[in-house]
Design an enzyme around this catalytic site. Structure first.
Site, short mmCIF file in Angstrom:
data_model
loop_
_atom_site.label_atom_id
_atom_site.label_comp_id
_atom_site.label_asym_id
_atom_site.label_seq_id
_atom_site.Cartn_x
_atom_site.Cartn_y
_atom_site.Cartn_z
N LYS A 198 0.86 -1.17 0.00
CA LYS A 198 0.00 0.00 0.00
C LYS A 198 0.90 1.23 0.00
CE LYS A 198 -3.73 2.19 2.40
NZ LYS A 198 -4.84 1.94 3.31
N LYS A 252 -1.97 -1.42 -4.14
CA LYS A 252 -2.83 -0.25 -4.13
C LYS A 252 -2.00 1.03 -4.05
CE LYS A 252 -6.09 1.47 -0.81
NZ LYS A 252 -6.52 1.34 0.53
C1 PBG Z 1 -7.91 2.52 5.16
C2 PBG Z 1 -8.11 2.56 3.69
C3 PBG Z 1 -7.88 3.61 2.80
C4 PBG Z 1 -8.33 3.15 1.58
C5 PBG Z 1 -8.79 1.86 1.73
N1 PBG Z 1 -8.63 1.49 3.05
C6 PBG Z 1 -7.40 5.00 3.01
C7 PBG Z 1 -6.09 5.21 3.64
O1 PBG Z 1 -5.31 4.28 3.84
O2 PBG Z 1 -5.83 6.37 3.98
C8 PBG Z 1 -8.35 3.96 0.31
C9 PBG Z 1 -9.29 3.49 -0.72
C10 PBG Z 1 -9.60 4.49 -1.76
O3 PBG Z 1 -9.01 5.58 -1.87
O4 PBG Z 1 -10.53 4.19 -2.55
N2 PBG Z 1 -6.68 2.21 5.64
#
Ligand code: PBG
Length: 329
Positions: A198, A252
């Site tokens: 991520k 992601k």
């Molecule tokens: C939570 C999470 C996030 C997303 C999915 N789970 C945001 C972040 O990590 O700040 C983002 C998903 C999206 O932007 O569609 N940890």
């Protein structure tokens, strides 16, 4: 050998039927996961200005949209809770309250639509006052303290009937600890979709506004989300999470990271999921709403690029639109 004029590659593109017969990649509804937002104002469906045409559902309203998704052939949904400010705290205790919004939603959906996969995030950002994914002390995100809480959160989600928990906080070592916690309570059949890779991305901004974790865009998650200049580090993250017991790997964001998806799918014999995140959807939607591009065609092309890179499943806010079109095509 392949020289003009004896070879004319355009012959292969001369009509739709021959293009279909020779296409190397296809997208099916089986590839799609629909992310959904849930709130606790029963009976209401609230439009989300940050993501045009995407809505936030009450638990009951969630059932009908999930039934619709199921009817279109979508196999799984990812449900994200929008938590009342009053329930947020420094220690995110609401995250493991067995009666919290997401547990209620998962339980209700599971009973109403039994044969659809339910995936829920394991992360503290919807529950912390500061919006971080972890426990903040002395200006630092505390890794091991956070893990204790996300383990409890994972168990609460499993008890509610979640099929797949998706740790998305990038704490070190959380996959192994969550696997042990689930197994110790006999949740051997609950699988773990690890957001192993991520990146610390600006493309999450609309999502953060929705769940109320954006803190005016100033939040900095770079001490735990990955540096987007790195590729080899992504491989280490995936290796570690597979060793700790992850069942599926998530990468992601999606489109700006197709190289990472391609590298990972080439290297690991493991299902790799990808997330077309909120900012990616918002860009395409905004351009389409300004009549700069065709929404359906652009989304389809973007999802094919995920498949070309090797992703097995794709989280996309456009899943319903795409599923509708795939059926009518
Ligand atoms: C939570 C999470 C996030 C997303 C999915 N789970 C945001 C972040 O990590 O700040 C983002 C998903 C999206 O932007 O569609 N940890």
């Amino acid at each position: 050998m392949f020289t003009f004029p004896s070879t004319r590659l355009r012959r292969r593109r001369s009509s739709q039927w021959i293009r279909n017969l020779t296409s190397e990649i296809s997208l099916s509804v089986n590839d799609l996961v629909l992310p959904l937002f849930v709130h606790n104002n029963e009976g209401t469906i609230i439009p989300i200005p940050e993501l045009p045409d995407i809505k936030c559902y009450s638990i009951n309203a969630l059932i009908s949209i999930i039934k619709e998704a199921k009817a279109l052939g979508i196999n799984a949904v990812g449900i994200f809770p929008v938590i009342d400010e009053t329930l947020k705290s420094e220690n995110a205790a609401e995250a493991y309250n067995p009666d919290n919004l997401i547990c209620k939603a998962v339980h209700t959906v599971k009973s109403a639509v039994p044969d659809i996969g339910i995936i829920a995030d394991v992360a503290l950002d919807p529950y912390t006052t500061h919006g971080h994914d972890g426990i903040l002390q002395d200006n630092q995100i505390k890794n091991d303290k956070t893990i204790l809480i996300v383990c409890k959160q994972a168990i609460a989600l499993a008890k509610a009937g979640c099929d797949m928990v998706a740790p998305s906080d990038m704490m070190d070592g959380r996959i192994g600890k969550i696997r042990n916690a689930l197994d110790s309570q006999n949740f051997h059949d609950v699988s773990i979709l690890s957001y192993a890779v991520k990146y610390c991305s600006s493309f999450y901004a609309p999502f953060r506004k929705i769940v109320g974790s954006s803190q005016d865009h100033n939040i900095d998650k770079s001490s735990y989300h990955m540096d987007y200049r790195n590729i080899r580090e992504a491989i280490s993250e995936i290796e570690m999470d597979i060793n700790e017991g992850a069942d599926f790997i998530m990468i992601k964001p999606g489109m700006p990271y197709l190289d990472i998806i391609k590298t990972a799918t080439g290297r690991f014999n493991f299902p790799i999921f990808a997330y077309q995140v909120s900012g990616e959807y918002a860009m395409i939607k905004a351009a389409a709403n300004s009549r700069l591009l065709n929404y359906d065609k652009t989304i389809y092309e973007s999802l094919i690029s995920f498949k070309r890179a090797g992703a097995s499943a794709i989280f996309t806010y456009a899943a319903l639109d795409v599923a509708r079109n795939l059926i009518t095509v």
